[in-house]
Write an enzyme that holds these catalytic residues in place. Structure first.
Site, short mmCIF file in Angstrom:
data_model
loop_
_atom_site.label_atom_id
_atom_site.label_comp_id
_atom_site.label_asym_id
_atom_site.label_seq_id
_atom_site.Cartn_x
_atom_site.Cartn_y
_atom_site.Cartn_z
N ARG A 212 -15.93 -1.33 4.22
CA ARG A 212 -14.63 -1.23 3.52
C ARG A 212 -14.89 -1.54 2.07
O ARG A 212 -15.35 -2.64 1.73
CB ARG A 212 -13.62 -2.21 4.11
CG ARG A 212 -12.42 -2.42 3.22
CD ARG A 212 -11.31 -3.18 3.87
NE ARG A 212 -10.63 -2.38 4.88
CZ ARG A 212 -9.46 -2.68 5.42
NH1 ARG A 212 -8.82 -3.77 5.04
NH2 ARG A 212 -8.90 -1.90 6.31
N HIS B 231 -8.45 6.33 4.69
CA HIS B 231 -8.45 5.27 5.72
C HIS B 231 -8.47 5.96 7.10
O HIS B 231 -7.50 5.89 7.85
CB HIS B 231 -7.24 4.37 5.55
CG HIS B 231 -7.33 3.06 6.28
ND1 HIS B 231 -8.44 2.69 7.03
CD2 HIS B 231 -6.45 2.02 6.38
CE1 HIS B 231 -8.22 1.50 7.55
NE2 HIS B 231 -7.04 1.07 7.18
N GLN C 99 -7.75 4.05 10.59
CA GLN C 99 -6.34 3.74 10.80
C GLN C 99 -5.58 4.97 11.26
O GLN C 99 -4.79 4.92 12.20
CB GLN C 99 -5.72 3.20 9.51
CG GLN C 99 -4.25 2.88 9.65
CD GLN C 99 -3.98 1.72 10.60
OE1 GLN C 99 -4.53 0.65 10.41
NE2 GLN C 99 -3.15 1.94 11.62
N ASP D 110 3.64 2.98 3.83
CA ASP D 110 2.61 1.98 3.55
C ASP D 110 3.08 1.20 2.32
O ASP D 110 4.07 1.57 1.67
CB ASP D 110 1.27 2.70 3.28
CG ASP D 110 0.07 1.76 3.21
OD1 ASP D 110 0.22 0.55 3.51
OD2 ASP D 110 -1.03 2.24 2.84
N CYS E 90 0.68 1.05 8.83
CA CYS E 90 -0.66 0.54 9.17
C CYS E 90 -0.74 -0.99 9.13
O CYS E 90 -1.64 -1.56 9.71
CB CYS E 90 -1.69 1.16 8.25
SG CYS E 90 -1.50 0.76 6.50
N ARG F 86 -5.97 0.23 17.20
CA ARG F 86 -7.20 0.19 16.40
C ARG F 86 -8.37 -0.20 17.29
O ARG F 86 -9.47 0.34 17.20
CB ARG F 86 -7.08 -0.83 15.25
CG ARG F 86 -6.06 -0.49 14.18
CD ARG F 86 -6.47 0.67 13.32
NE ARG F 86 -7.75 0.50 12.65
CZ ARG F 86 -7.94 -0.12 11.50
NH1 ARG F 86 -6.91 -0.63 10.84
NH2 ARG F 86 -9.14 -0.19 10.93
N1 NVA Z 1 -3.11 1.45 1.47
C1 NVA Z 1 -3.44 0.11 1.86
C2 NVA Z 1 -3.83 0.06 3.30
C3 NVA Z 1 -4.16 -1.30 3.83
C4 NVA Z 1 -4.61 -1.30 5.26
C5 NVA Z 1 -4.56 -0.42 0.99
O1 NVA Z 1 -5.48 0.34 0.69
O2 NVA Z 1 -4.51 -1.58 0.59
N1 CP Z 2 -4.34 -1.59 8.63
C1 CP Z 2 -5.47 -2.23 8.26
O1 CP Z 2 -6.50 -1.63 7.98
O2 CP Z 2 -5.34 -3.58 8.24
P1 CP Z 2 -6.36 -4.64 7.63
O3 CP Z 2 -6.34 -4.46 6.14
O4 CP Z 2 -5.82 -5.97 8.07
O5 CP Z 2 -7.73 -4.37 8.18
#
Ligand code: NVA
Ligand code: CP
Length: 299
Positions: free
Chosen positions: A101, A128, A131, A218, A258, A286
């Protein structure tokens, strides 16, 4: 056999998605008892925070007989400037798969090019996909087949929106996005999806949600955009999924997010806690979907 990665939906065919979901359903039912990851290790590299992604991959690897290593970029040499290409080759000599990530999507592509073990994208600024795989599985559980379905995306044209566009193109459902001006999804991703499936983009949430089967949203400021949070609150005012907006969708529509969510910003408490919300099934999924993914890439 060449190693397989999962960086975006371009790495999967629709047939592969369906068989992955059949396996995930078997795993969710408790009927799957094999340990395809016995003796294997997944390295999990995190340059951003996580609850769901970290826990689902770690628990998933354990349940499949394997082991997962949590590697925060703050603690490993990557955070001190070690090249990704070196990390890719070193980890490949010790582990059997890498989940990452991070911020820049090209970094994940570079990691995948230099690693000799499967690489999984656990979120970048652009996509993502893990997800959205879980979201698609949740959609299948609640609504059945994808053909003829309409997904409404309300709010930021972010990494989630881009992966939803890829998914719509792959599985052939319609996607409509309502985004404020300047916060649209990636143009190339939108155009690519528009060539193969029905897409629409509007600034009016009701237009996107009209008759939709899924309403998804989101946060307004993603990880890495904290400095823009205040200006985004102004830009996204009016892009709230509330009970009024849900009424415009089909009565059978489900609400997805998500998580983590900001109640009172992109979604009201009544919707996220309401009868149409599937957000906790979505979070649980997930685990099941990624176990199927780990078994298929690393097993
Ligand atoms: N769009 C959000 C998703 C978090 C799971 C981010 O990138 O922070
Ligand atoms: N939805 C998701 O990816 O959550 P986290 O940021 O907690 O991993």
């Amino acid at each position: 056999m060449p190693k397989r990665d999962f960086l975006t939906f371009a790495d999967l065919s629709s047939a592969q998605v369906n068989s992955l979901f059949d396996l995930a359903a078997l795993m969710k039912s408790g009927a799957f008892r094999e340990k395809p990851l016995a003796g294997k290790t997944l390295a999990m590299v995190f340059a951003k925070s996580s609850t769901r992604t970290r826990v689902s991959f770690e628990v998933g690897a354990y349940q499949l007989g394997g082991h997962a290593l949590f590697l925060s970029s703050r603690d490993i040499q990557l955070g001190r400037g070690e090249p990704i290409t070196d990390m890719a080759r070193v980890l490949s000599r010790m582990v059997d798969g890498i989940m990452i990530r991070t911020f820049v999507h090209a970094d994940v592509e570079e990691l995948a090019r230099h690693a000799t073990v499967p690489v999984i994208n656990g979120l970048t600024d652009l996509y993502h996909p893990c997800q959205v795989l879980a979201d698609l599985f949740t959609m299948r559980e609640g609504l059945g087949e994808y053909a003829g379905k309409v997904v409404a995306w309300i709010g930021d044209g972010n990494n989630m929106a881009n992966s939803w566009l890829d998914a719509a193109a792959l599985l052939g459902f319609e996607i409509r996005l309502a985004c404020p001006e300047g916060y649209e999804p990636d143009r190339a991703v939108f155009e690519r999806a528009s060539r193969v499936t029905r897409t629409a983009i509007t600034e009016v949430p009701e237009e996107a949600a009209e008759g939709a089967d899924v309403v998804a949203t989101d946060v307004w400021a993603s990880m890495g955009q904290e400095a823009e949070a205040e200006e985004r609150k102004i830009a996204f005012k009016g892009y709230v999924v509330d009970a009024e907006l849900m009424k415009v969708a089909k009565p059978s529509a489900i609400f997805l997010h998500c998580l983590p969510a900001h109640r009172g910003e992109e979604v009201t408490d009544a919707v996220i806690e309401g009868p149409q919300s599937r957000v906790f099934d979505e979070a649980e999924n997930r685990l099941h979907v990624q176990k199927a993914l780990l078994a298929s890439l690393m097993g």
